[in-house]
Design an enzyme around this catalytic site. Structure first.
Site, PDB file in Angstrom:
ATOM      1  N   SER A 103       0.829  -1.208   0.000  1.00  0.00           N
ATOM      2  CA  SER A 103       0.000   0.000   0.000  1.00  0.00           C
ATOM      3  C   SER A 103       0.852   1.242   0.000  1.00  0.00           C
ATOM      4  CB  SER A 103      -0.846   0.067   1.273  1.00  0.00           C
ATOM      5  OG  SER A 103      -1.407  -1.149   1.587  1.00  0.00           O
ATOM      6  N   HIS A 112      -1.348  -2.707  -6.838  1.00  0.00           N
ATOM      7  CA  HIS A 112      -2.055  -2.492  -5.577  1.00  0.00           C
ATOM      8  C   HIS A 112      -3.563  -2.641  -5.750  1.00  0.00           C
ATOM      9  CE1 HIS A 112      -3.309   0.456  -2.216  1.00  0.00           C
ATOM     10  NE2 HIS A 112      -3.154  -0.747  -1.722  1.00  0.00           N
ATOM     11  N   GLU A 125      -3.870  -0.039  -8.699  1.00  0.00           N
ATOM     12  CA  GLU A 125      -2.827   0.958  -8.970  1.00  0.00           C
ATOM     13  C   GLU A 125      -1.574   0.230  -9.465  1.00  0.00           C
ATOM     14  OE1 GLU A 125      -3.429   4.646  -5.887  1.00  0.00           O
ATOM     15  OE2 GLU A 125      -2.823   2.750  -4.997  1.00  0.00           O
ATOM     16  N   ASN A 169      -4.202   5.992  -1.361  1.00  0.00           N
ATOM     17  CA  ASN A 169      -3.966   6.081   0.086  1.00  0.00           C
ATOM     18  C   ASN A 169      -3.447   7.451   0.515  1.00  0.00           C
ATOM     19  OD1 ASN A 169      -4.929   3.659   1.063  1.00  0.00           O
ATOM     20  ND2 ASN A 169      -3.061   2.561   0.537  1.00  0.00           N
TER      21      ASN A 169
HETATM   22  N1  3HC Z   1     -17.412 -11.702  -5.437  1.00  0.00           N
HETATM   23  C1  3HC Z   1     -18.240 -10.891  -6.130  1.00  0.00           C
HETATM   24  N2  3HC Z   1     -19.106 -10.035  -5.562  1.00  0.00           N
HETATM   25  C2  3HC Z   1     -19.142 -10.009  -4.222  1.00  0.00           C
HETATM   26  C3  3HC Z   1     -18.306 -10.840  -3.423  1.00  0.00           C
HETATM   27  C4  3HC Z   1     -17.395 -11.712  -4.089  1.00  0.00           C
HETATM   28  N3  3HC Z   1     -16.573 -12.519  -3.433  1.00  0.00           N
HETATM   29  N4  3HC Z   1     -18.584 -10.574  -2.126  1.00  0.00           N
HETATM   30  C5  3HC Z   1     -19.523  -9.622  -2.113  1.00  0.00           C
HETATM   31  N5  3HC Z   1     -19.868  -9.297  -3.373  1.00  0.00           N
HETATM   32  C6  3HC Z   1     -20.858  -8.301  -3.810  1.00  0.00           C
HETATM   33  C7  3HC Z   1     -22.182  -8.511  -3.138  1.00  0.00           C
HETATM   34  O1  3HC Z   1     -22.927  -9.471  -3.847  1.00  0.00           O
HETATM   35  C8  3HC Z   1     -22.816  -7.115  -3.256  1.00  0.00           C
HETATM   36  O2  3HC Z   1     -23.269  -6.910  -4.565  1.00  0.00           O
HETATM   37  P1  3HC Z   1     -24.564  -5.967  -4.877  1.00  0.00           P
HETATM   38  O3  3HC Z   1     -24.164  -4.561  -4.499  1.00  0.00           O
HETATM   39  O4  3HC Z   1     -24.780  -6.137  -6.342  1.00  0.00           O
HETATM   40  O5  3HC Z   1     -25.668  -6.514  -4.020  1.00  0.00           O
HETATM   41  C9  3HC Z   1     -21.595  -6.211  -3.053  1.00  0.00           C
HETATM   42  O6  3HC Z   1     -20.444  -7.009  -3.384  1.00  0.00           O
HETATM   43  C10 3HC Z   1     -21.456  -5.734  -1.610  1.00  0.00           C
HETATM   44  O7  3HC Z   1     -21.355  -6.851  -0.755  1.00  0.00           O
HETATM   45  P2  3HC Z   1     -22.217  -6.952   0.556  1.00  0.00           P
HETATM   46  O8  3HC Z   1     -23.607  -6.483   0.307  1.00  0.00           O
HETATM   47  O9  3HC Z   1     -22.031  -8.306   1.141  1.00  0.00           O
HETATM   48  O10 3HC Z   1     -21.660  -5.841   1.483  1.00  0.00           O
HETATM   49  P3  3HC Z   1     -20.486  -5.809   2.514  1.00  0.00           P
HETATM   50  O11 3HC Z   1     -21.031  -5.060   3.634  1.00  0.00           O
HETATM   51  O12 3HC Z   1     -19.845  -7.115   2.782  1.00  0.00           O
HETATM   52  O13 3HC Z   1     -19.407  -4.943   1.728  1.00  0.00           O
HETATM   53  C11 3HC Z   1     -18.534  -3.020   0.622  1.00  0.00           C
HETATM   54  C12 3HC Z   1     -19.758  -3.689   1.215  1.00  0.00           C
HETATM   55  C13 3HC Z   1     -18.250  -3.616  -0.752  1.00  0.00           C
HETATM   56  C14 3HC Z   1     -17.312  -3.247   1.507  1.00  0.00           C
HETATM   57  C15 3HC Z   1     -18.904  -1.526   0.477  1.00  0.00           C
HETATM   58  O14 3HC Z   1     -19.326  -1.026   1.709  1.00  0.00           O
HETATM   59  C16 3HC Z   1     -17.756  -0.702   0.004  1.00  0.00           C
HETATM   60  O15 3HC Z   1     -17.516  -0.598  -1.192  1.00  0.00           O
HETATM   61  N6  3HC Z   1     -17.037  -0.087   0.949  1.00  0.00           N
HETATM   62  C17 3HC Z   1     -15.870   0.717   0.647  1.00  0.00           C
HETATM   63  C18 3HC Z   1     -14.682  -0.188   0.498  1.00  0.00           C
HETATM   64  C19 3HC Z   1     -13.436   0.588   0.231  1.00  0.00           C
HETATM   65  O16 3HC Z   1     -13.373   1.809   0.267  1.00  0.00           O
HETATM   66  N7  3HC Z   1     -12.354  -0.152  -0.018  1.00  0.00           N
HETATM   67  C20 3HC Z   1     -11.065   0.428  -0.211  1.00  0.00           C
HETATM   68  C21 3HC Z   1     -10.288   0.291   1.043  1.00  0.00           C
HETATM   69  S1  3HC Z   1      -8.693   1.009   0.901  1.00  0.00           S
HETATM   70  C22 3HC Z   1      -7.727  -0.245   0.414  1.00  0.00           C
HETATM   71  O17 3HC Z   1      -8.117  -1.369   0.271  1.00  0.00           O
HETATM   72  C23 3HC Z   1      -6.315   0.106   0.184  1.00  0.00           C
HETATM   73  C24 3HC Z   1      -5.391  -0.472   1.225  1.00  0.00           C
HETATM   74  O18 3HC Z   1      -4.095  -0.284   0.767  1.00  0.00           O
HETATM   75  C25 3HC Z   1      -5.519   0.181   2.587  1.00  0.00           C
END
Ligand code: 3HC
Length: 284
Positions: free
Chosen positions: A118, A139, A151, A190
């Site tokens: 990251s 990333h 990324e 990030n």
């Molecule tokens: N394969 C395909 N689709 C999937 C899946 C999988 N394994 N698991 C879940 N999904 C789908 C679900 O079916 C759902 O689809 P829909 O919107 O069409 O109904 C969608 O993904 C959301 O899943 P959930 O309803 O189960 O919801 P969750 O609560 O588990 O997750 C979330 C929701 C996707 C995490 C959403 O809240 C989100 O996008 N949050 C922001 C995440 C974010 O900002 N991530 C970046 C973090 S920073 C990072 O990673 C960088 C690092 O370096 C720090």
């Protein structure tokens, strides 16, 4: 390319392994010990089950992806692979050790060594190898099967061919959207996201608002899919702090400094979703 290696099967490694297998590649996942490997395998299986239950993939495709995944604790099994993605803990010493070992293990001098780091400079990881032209940042974002972005980060020494291969893997093979990011701590996302998350922690620590109200503010007020404190729980408090520390070490800017509450929660083992407790409780 038919096969690819993934090193580390934590939150990110398991997601990366899943999407690679779902795209039709044979994936070898390497972990440091059997316990970590078993946990990683459970993570991938749970995610495939979730995707199947949500109708995102067919039963056949989930089974096909499952059959393409192989798990091992033996680093040497990667020796003939053309492409490896490292996704171990965000710890410089651990990552340097992995890159050093990859350099010693991988026979094909053209093999690509990618890192899901990251925030650690790609140049630093490349310097642990004798083939810096083949080292590139790749990333992914959490949860990997859902988030579309990757990324791609070359160091000053990464070859054009390596960058092209990394972009092609992300877009053509995985159907993700790659962006080019510079080799500076935090890359693009990030560098913007972490100060926001740390500000939310400071606001909570100062008693300005409850965790729930901060998160509701950003979900309902700005249409973010989740609030900043829930997002820190998802990313992991330890990972958030590790990224913040890399940013602070690089830029010495106060908005990258780890808030005391974040440090204390980590010391208390409150790492977010993965430990069952963060700003929210995830215990059943
Ligand atoms: N394969 C395909 N689709 C999937 C899946 C999988 N394994 N698991 C879940 N999904 C789908 C679900 O079916 C759902 O689809 P829909 O919107 O069409 O109904 C969608 O993904 C959301 O899943 P959930 O309803 O189960 O919801 P969750 O609560 O588990 O997750 C979330 C929701 C996707 C995490 C959403 O809240 C989100 O996008 N949050 C922001 C995440 C974010 O900002 N991530 C970046 C973090 S920073 C990072 O990673 C960088 C690092 O370096 C720090």
């Amino acid at each position: 390319m038919e096969r690819i290696g993934v090193i580390g099967c934590g939150l990110m490694g398991s997601g990366i392994a899943e999407v690679l297998a779902r795209s039709g590649l044979d994936v070898l996942v390497v972990e440091r010990d059997q316990g970590a490997l078993d946990l990683g395998r459970q993570r991938v299986n749970a995610s495939l089950t979730k995707a199947r239950a949500a109708g995102k993939i067919s039963v056949e495709d989930a089974e096909d992806a499952g059959s393409r995944l192989r798990f091992s604790t033996d680093f040497a099994e990667l020796s003939e692979f053309p492409f490896v993605i490292e996704a171990v803990a965000e710890d410089l010493a651990v990552k340097l050790d992995v890159f050093h070992r990859l350099d010693e293990t991988m026979v094909d001098r053209g093999a690509i060594l990618a890192s899901n780091t990251s925030s650690i400079p790609i140049a630093t990881l490349a310097a642990a190898t004798t083939r810096p032209e083949n080292v590139v940042g790749l990333h992914f974002f959490n949860p990997v099967p859902v988030m579309k972005l990757v990324e791609v980060t070359p160091s000053l020494l990464t070859s054009e061919a390596t960058v092209t291969a990394a972009h092609a893997l992300a877009s053509e093979q995985l159907g993700k959207t790659p962006i080019s990011s510079p080799d500076r701590a935090g890359f693009v996302v990030n560098a913007l996201l972490i100060p926001y998350l740390l500000s939310a922690i400071r606001m909570f620590e100062a008693g300005v608002a409850t965790a729930q109200d901060i998160d509701t503010g950003m979900t309902l007020g700005c249409a973010h899919p989740m609030g900043p404190l829930a997002l820190v729980d998802l990313i992991g408090l330890d990972t958030t702090a590790a990224v913040a520390e890399s940013l602070y070490a690089e830029f010495r800017e106060i908005h990258f400094a780890t808030p005391p509450l974040l440090a204390r929660m980590i010391a208390a083992g409150q790492l977010g979703r993965k430990s069952g407790q963060g700003f929210y409780s995830y215990r059943q």
